[in-house]
Design a protein around this motif. Structure first.
Motif, mmCIF file in Angstrom:
data_model
loop_
_atom_site.group_PDB
_atom_site.id
_atom_site.type_symbol
_atom_site.label_atom_id
_atom_site.label_comp_id
_atom_site.label_asym_id
_atom_site.label_seq_id
_atom_site.Cartn_x
_atom_site.Cartn_y
_atom_site.Cartn_z
ATOM 1 N N GLY A 1 -1.280 6.585 -12.129
ATOM 2 C CA GLY A 1 -1.128 7.110 -13.475
ATOM 3 C C GLY A 1 0.111 6.605 -14.185
ATOM 4 N N LEU A 2 0.150 6.912 -15.473
ATOM 5 C CA LEU A 2 1.234 6.476 -16.348
ATOM 6 C C LEU A 2 1.730 7.652 -17.169
ATOM 7 N N VAL A 3 3.052 7.839 -17.181
ATOM 8 C CA VAL A 3 3.699 8.811 -18.067
ATOM 9 C C VAL A 3 4.792 8.082 -18.836
ATOM 10 N N TRP A 4 5.296 8.702 -19.885
ATOM 11 C CA TRP A 4 6.304 8.031 -20.706
ATOM 12 C C TRP A 4 7.722 8.371 -20.280
ATOM 13 N N SER A 5 7.893 9.331 -19.385
ATOM 14 C CA SER A 5 9.205 9.646 -18.816
ATOM 15 C C SER A 5 9.003 10.594 -17.644
ATOM 16 N N GLY A 6 9.987 10.612 -16.736
ATOM 17 C CA GLY A 6 9.963 11.581 -15.653
ATOM 18 C C GLY A 6 9.021 11.291 -14.513
ATOM 19 N N GLY A 7 8.498 10.066 -14.433
ATOM 20 C CA GLY A 7 7.510 9.755 -13.398
ATOM 21 C C GLY A 7 8.079 9.556 -12.010
ATOM 22 N N TRP A 8 9.383 9.364 -11.913
ATOM 23 C CA TRP A 8 9.997 9.137 -10.601
ATOM 24 C C TRP A 8 10.437 10.476 -10.038
ATOM 25 N N ALA A 9 9.471 11.231 -9.562
ATOM 26 C CA ALA A 9 9.729 12.588 -9.086
ATOM 27 C C ALA A 9 8.732 12.935 -7.997
ATOM 28 N N GLU A 10 8.980 14.047 -7.307
ATOM 29 C CA GLU A 10 8.067 14.455 -6.243
ATOM 30 C C GLU A 10 6.720 14.918 -6.797
ATOM 31 N N ARG A 11 6.749 15.567 -7.958
ATOM 32 C CA ARG A 11 5.511 16.009 -8.608
ATOM 33 C C ARG A 11 5.636 15.786 -10.115
ATOM 34 N N VAL A 12 4.526 15.355 -10.721
ATOM 35 C CA VAL A 12 4.535 14.976 -12.131
ATOM 36 C C VAL A 12 3.250 15.462 -12.800
ATOM 37 N N ALA A 13 3.369 15.937 -14.048
ATOM 38 C CA ALA A 13 2.193 16.257 -14.863
ATOM 39 C C ALA A 13 1.763 14.990 -15.599
ATOM 40 N N VAL A 14 0.525 14.561 -15.372
ATOM 41 C CA VAL A 14 0.035 13.295 -15.919
ATOM 42 C C VAL A 14 -1.200 13.552 -16.782
ATOM 43 N N PRO A 15 -1.204 13.072 -18.030
ATOM 44 C CA PRO A 15 -2.422 13.198 -18.849
ATOM 45 C C PRO A 15 -3.605 12.505 -18.164
ATOM 46 N N THR A 16 -4.735 13.161 -18.124
ATOM 47 C CA THR A 16 -5.890 12.564 -17.447
ATOM 48 C C THR A 16 -6.394 11.328 -18.175
ATOM 49 N N SER A 17 -6.000 11.142 -19.439
ATOM 50 C CA SER A 17 -6.385 9.941 -20.178
ATOM 51 C C SER A 17 -5.647 8.709 -19.684
ATOM 52 N N ARG A 18 -4.608 8.912 -18.888
ATOM 53 C CA ARG A 18 -3.864 7.787 -18.315
ATOM 54 C C ARG A 18 -3.802 7.911 -16.797
ATOM 55 N N LEU A 19 -4.899 8.394 -16.222
ATOM 56 C CA LEU A 19 -5.002 8.605 -14.782
ATOM 57 C C LEU A 19 -6.316 8.013 -14.295
ATOM 58 N N ALA A 20 -6.299 7.391 -13.112
ATOM 59 C CA ALA A 20 -7.521 6.808 -12.558
ATOM 60 C C ALA A 20 -7.518 6.953 -11.043
ATOM 61 N N LYS A 21 -8.707 7.115 -10.484
ATOM 62 C CA LYS A 21 -8.828 7.175 -9.029
ATOM 63 C C LYS A 21 -8.645 5.777 -8.450
ATOM 64 N N ILE A 22 -8.123 5.722 -7.233
ATOM 65 C CA ILE A 22 -7.939 4.433 -6.567
ATOM 66 C C ILE A 22 -8.782 4.395 -5.295
ATOM 67 N N PRO A 23 -9.400 3.248 -5.011
ATOM 68 C CA PRO A 23 -10.223 3.121 -3.795
ATOM 69 C C PRO A 23 -9.401 3.380 -2.538
ATOM 70 N N GLY A 24 -10.078 3.781 -1.490
ATOM 71 C CA GLY A 24 -9.398 4.122 -0.252
ATOM 72 C C GLY A 24 -8.677 2.969 0.405
ATOM 73 N N ASP A 25 -9.096 1.734 0.116
ATOM 74 C CA ASP A 25 -8.452 0.584 0.742
ATOM 75 C C ASP A 25 -7.300 0.021 -0.086
ATOM 76 N N VAL A 26 -6.935 0.705 -1.179
ATOM 77 C CA VAL A 26 -5.788 0.307 -1.990
ATOM 78 C C VAL A 26 -4.654 1.288 -1.712
ATOM 79 N N SER A 27 -3.542 0.791 -1.210
ATOM 80 C CA SER A 27 -2.432 1.667 -0.834
ATOM 81 C C SER A 27 -1.755 2.245 -2.069
ATOM 82 N N PHE A 28 -1.027 3.340 -1.864
ATOM 83 C CA PHE A 28 -0.266 3.924 -2.965
ATOM 84 C C PHE A 28 0.770 2.925 -3.487
ATOM 85 N N GLU A 29 1.383 2.183 -2.578
ATOM 86 C CA GLU A 29 2.401 1.213 -2.987
ATOM 87 C C GLU A 29 1.811 0.157 -3.913
#
Length: 321
Positions: free
Chosen positions: A82-110
């Motif tokens: 996901g993408l936010v405009w500030s505050g994304g480097w945190a343990e938990r973040v509120a992310v608009p679902t319009s800028r959020l997407a699922k990732i396949p299981g074989d794609v790492s978080f990194e």
């Protein structure tokens, strides 16, 4: 919870981990437990050079959904980017679902965390001029996050891609991404033109040169100013009329990702584009280039290494164990 925070003491500015309150989700937001995030030159420069004490930077993130709106299509446990405009480097973040997407299981978080700013910028910028077989595309700032994805996406569309480089040391690497030609210096850049589409991330004098390399009806998309050179001059006649029979229709387009993703017409669907980029990572048609991976406790040192260009590609920091 912990979050990366700007800390100013006198003339010194550092990025530190500090305690903050838990995020509250708006009706259109999901709460994401962050597993990794990547750094972008612009946000790092802004945080260290212009940030005020207590600011929380951070745009790119990946992690696991904790809560989400019922009709959003996301559920607790989903692996997402996901993408936010500030505050994304945190343990938990509120992310608009319009800028959020699922990732396949074989794609790492990194790997997924490299997508939001760099991938979205590359993908949306390439839409500013229809390209395909026979099109000529120039990408400057070619070894940066946007450039790396732009070269691959333009090549996948069938375009002839020229990567502009400061020197020839990265030529083999850039060709491996799909670049047909490597232009080292202004003379080589001009020789490779004229170009139908230029993705320009350096600014300053290079932007002035690039504007004169456009083909008729060509578009130059300015997506960054990595050189920090504030002066751009160009030959207005050549930009408008070119030479050798190419006349007019040329465009300089000022690109800002926030503006692109928040337009009333919804032309750029951030969630859909992120999902497509994640699928490309999964099937191998798109590959990330990560120059450094480290624990997020090293944020200050890693951010400074990024600004000094001590590695090519993205810097990724992992959160938690």
């Amino acid at each position: 919870m912990k979050a990366v925070t700007v800390s100013k003491t006198g003339a010194e500015t550092h990025l530190v981990l500090a305690d903050h309150t838990e995020p509250d989700a708006a009706p259109d937001e999901a709460i994401v437990a962050v597993r990794a995030f990547s750094l972008n030159n612009g946000e790092v420069r802004g945080a260290l050079h212009e940030g005020t004490d207590g600011n929380r930077p951070g745009w790119d993130l990946s992690g696991v959904v904790q809560t989400a709106p019922e009709e959003s299509g996301f559920r607790p446990g989903d692996r997402v980017v996901g993408l936010v405009w500030s505050g994304g480097w945190a343990e938990r973040v509120a992310v608009p679902t319009s800028r959020l997407a699922k990732i396949p299981g074989d794609v790492s978080f990194e790997v997924a965390s490299t997508l939001p700013v760099a991938g979205l910028t590359a993908a949306v910028a390439l839409q500013k001029k229809a390209i395909g077989p026979g099109s000529r595309v120039l990408v400057t700032a070619a070894t940066g996050g946007v450039g790396i994805y732009a070269i691959q996406l333009a090549a996948a569309a069938g375009a002839h891609v020229t990567a502009f480089a400061r020197d020839g040391s990265n030529a083999e690497f850039l060709r491996s991404l799909g670049a047909n030609d490597i232009a080292v210096g202004v003379e080589a850049g001009e020789k490779g033109g004229p170009y139908d589409l230029i993705l320009e991330g350096v600014g300053g004098s290079l932007l002035g040169d690039a504007l004169m390399w456009l083909a008729s009806r060509g578009v130059c998309v300015l997506f960054g100013d990595a050189s920090e050179d504030t002066l751009t001059t160009f030959d207005a006649r050549r930009f408008r009329l070119q030479s050798g029979g190419a006349y007019g229709g040329t465009v300089l387009y000022g690109f800002f990702l926030l503006e692109e993703l928040t337009r009333p017409d919804g032309a750029a669907d951030g969630s859909a584009i992120l999902a497509d980029l994640a699928r490309r990572l999964s099937d191998g048609s798109l590959r990330p280039v990560i120059g450094k991976t480290a624990p997020w406790a090293t944020i200050d040192a890693t951010a400074r290494e990024l600004l000094k260009r001590e590695f090519a590609g993205k810097a990724v920091l992992t959160v938690g164990g």
